[in-house]
Motif scaffolding. Sequence first.
Motif, short mmCIF file in Angstrom:
data_model
loop_
_atom_site.label_atom_id
_atom_site.label_comp_id
_atom_site.label_asym_id
_atom_site.label_seq_id
_atom_site.Cartn_x
_atom_site.Cartn_y
_atom_site.Cartn_z
N THR A 238 0.93 -6.27 -1.22
CA THR A 238 0.78 -5.89 -2.63
C THR A 238 1.68 -4.68 -2.94
O THR A 238 1.31 -3.80 -3.72
N ALA A 239 2.86 -4.67 -2.33
CA ALA A 239 3.76 -3.53 -2.47
C ALA A 239 4.21 -3.34 -3.91
O ALA A 239 4.41 -2.22 -4.37
N GLY A 240 4.38 -4.44 -4.65
CA GLY A 240 4.84 -4.34 -6.03
C GLY A 240 3.86 -3.57 -6.91
O GLY A 240 4.26 -2.71 -7.69
N ALA A 241 2.58 -3.89 -6.77
CA ALA A 241 1.57 -3.20 -7.56
C ALA A 241 1.49 -1.73 -7.19
O ALA A 241 1.42 -0.85 -8.06
N ALA A 242 1.50 -1.43 -5.90
CA ALA A 242 1.42 -0.04 -5.44
C ALA A 242 2.62 0.76 -5.91
O ALA A 242 2.49 1.91 -6.38
N GLU A 243 3.82 0.17 -5.80
CA GLU A 243 5.03 0.88 -6.21
C GLU A 243 5.02 1.17 -7.70
O GLU A 243 5.45 2.25 -8.14
N ARG A 244 4.54 0.25 -8.49
CA ARG A 244 4.51 0.46 -9.94
C ARG A 244 3.54 1.59 -10.33
O ARG A 244 3.84 2.39 -11.21
N VAL A 245 2.41 1.66 -9.65
CA VAL A 245 1.46 2.74 -9.96
C VAL A 245 2.06 4.09 -9.60
O VAL A 245 1.99 5.05 -10.38
#
Length: 253
Positions: free
Chosen positions: A219-226
């Motif tokens: 879930t790297a995309g969600a974490a990076e966006r936050v």
Amino acid sequence: MRSVPWWALLSSACAPVLLVGGWTVSAVLQGPGYDPGSATISILASDGAQGYWVMTSALVGLGVCDVVTACGLRPAARAGRVALGGGGLSAMLLALFPAPASGGSLDHGTVVAVGFALLALWPVLAVRRPGHTWRPGRPGPSDPPPDPGLLSASGVPPASGVPPASGLPSASGLPPASGRVPAEGAVPWGLRHRPSIMASGLMWLGGGWFLLALFVNDTAGAAERVVTFAQAFWPLVVVLSCVRWTGGDARTG
């Protein structure tokens, strides 16, 4: 001139808008095969990506906004302003070191890591100590205090030649001309210890979440966006706290 000029407020407000707008438009151009929950932002700015020019332009614009905000955020400590500006430069450098279409890149990873570290450190580096507070329109911490024997509280030599009592407040109710008020309320909220440490700590925790998501949870995309949104949004919080603290009409000499 205002303690925080209007262009610093504008740049800090534009930064999160550019970031979110960039990854939103780029994801649409990339097509349905792109999963924003698991895929990172770097993929949108990688070589050969459909939305490469959009995401790259957004990152460059984000970096410019951070540099401009750092230049205008005068109430913040110099070390914090330098770190914020350095984080902005790192975002601009990503245009020169994009992520490859597949695999990893040491140059890209290094720029990302340096930029993240600077933007996660700048809140605590920008903190102002209450005892040495920058005051709009008054001498800063490095300026020597005026000689009380020469100036009265209003800045005019006393007619009697007797210096005013140093322990009594001035008739106008203003703090001493040196601006050194040993109270946390003398510092804008966004430059105080507790909010700054909390913001920095959450950013570092977000970085740990990103690494865990990258290698374990997918879930790297969600974490990076936050995390990146938090780092883009915090300068606006600090600028707004400075504007509110000065009442919108404080002026620097």
